[in-house]
Design an enzyme around this catalytic site. Structure first.
Site, PDB file in Angstrom:
ATOM      1  N   ARG A 156       0.834  -1.214   0.000  1.00 30.18           N
ATOM      2  CA  ARG A 156       0.000   0.000   0.000  1.00 30.18           C
ATOM      3  C   ARG A 156       0.862   1.254   0.000  1.00 30.18           C
ATOM      4  O   ARG A 156       0.589   2.193  -0.757  1.00 30.18           O
ATOM      5  CB  ARG A 156      -0.960   0.007   1.192  1.00 30.18           C
ATOM      6  CG  ARG A 156      -2.091  -1.007   1.058  1.00 30.18           C
ATOM      7  CD  ARG A 156      -2.974  -1.020   2.266  1.00 30.18           C
ATOM      8  NE  ARG A 156      -2.165  -1.370   3.442  1.00 30.18           N
ATOM      9  CZ  ARG A 156      -2.566  -1.257   4.690  1.00 30.18           C
ATOM     10  NH1 ARG A 156      -3.751  -0.773   4.968  1.00 30.18           N
ATOM     11  NH2 ARG A 156      -1.779  -1.610   5.689  1.00 30.18           N
ATOM     12  N   ASN A 215      -6.242  -2.805   1.740  1.00 25.57           N
ATOM     13  CA  ASN A 215      -6.199  -4.258   1.855  1.00 25.57           C
ATOM     14  C   ASN A 215      -7.622  -4.801   1.876  1.00 25.57           C
ATOM     15  O   ASN A 215      -8.522  -4.169   2.437  1.00 25.57           O
ATOM     16  CB  ASN A 215      -5.493  -4.693   3.140  1.00 25.57           C
ATOM     17  CG  ASN A 215      -3.989  -4.548   3.063  1.00 25.57           C
ATOM     18  OD1 ASN A 215      -3.413  -4.423   1.982  1.00 25.57           O
ATOM     19  ND2 ASN A 215      -3.344  -4.564   4.210  1.00 25.57           N
TER      20      ASN A 215
END
Length: 90
Positions: free
Chosen positions: A18, A36
């Site tokens: 990320r 996520n």
């Protein structure tokens, strides 16, 4: 302008994927978000100039050194005027 939703599968959680995605998106001047998913995938919404977004996708496929991308599912989306930056969602 183009907008895409990307579902990334592989070793993409717990490896800085990320943060990597956010850093790359911001370097390209793109807007959107990354998060996520409970099933182990990472979901990305990105928008910007078509050619720049395609370059961004190439970087997503590479991923961070500790990760491994096995599959990317790419869906066209309607551009969102709500996105002003690229963020990590939790």
């Amino acid at each position: 302008m183009i907008a895409l939703k990307i579902y990334v599968s592989g070793i993409v959680q717990g490896v800085g994927y990320r943060a990597f995605t956010k850093r790359i998106a911001q370097s390209y001047g793109l807007t959107g978000w990354v998060k996520n998913l409970p099933d182990g995938r990472v979901e990305v919404f990105v928008q910007g100039d078509k050619e720049v977004v395609w370059e961004f996708l190439k970087q997503l496929w590479e991923g961070p050194p500790a990760g491994r991308v096995d599959r990317m599912e790419i869906l066209k989306e309607v551009p969102s005027h709500e996105e002003r930056d690229f963020t990590i969602r939790y």
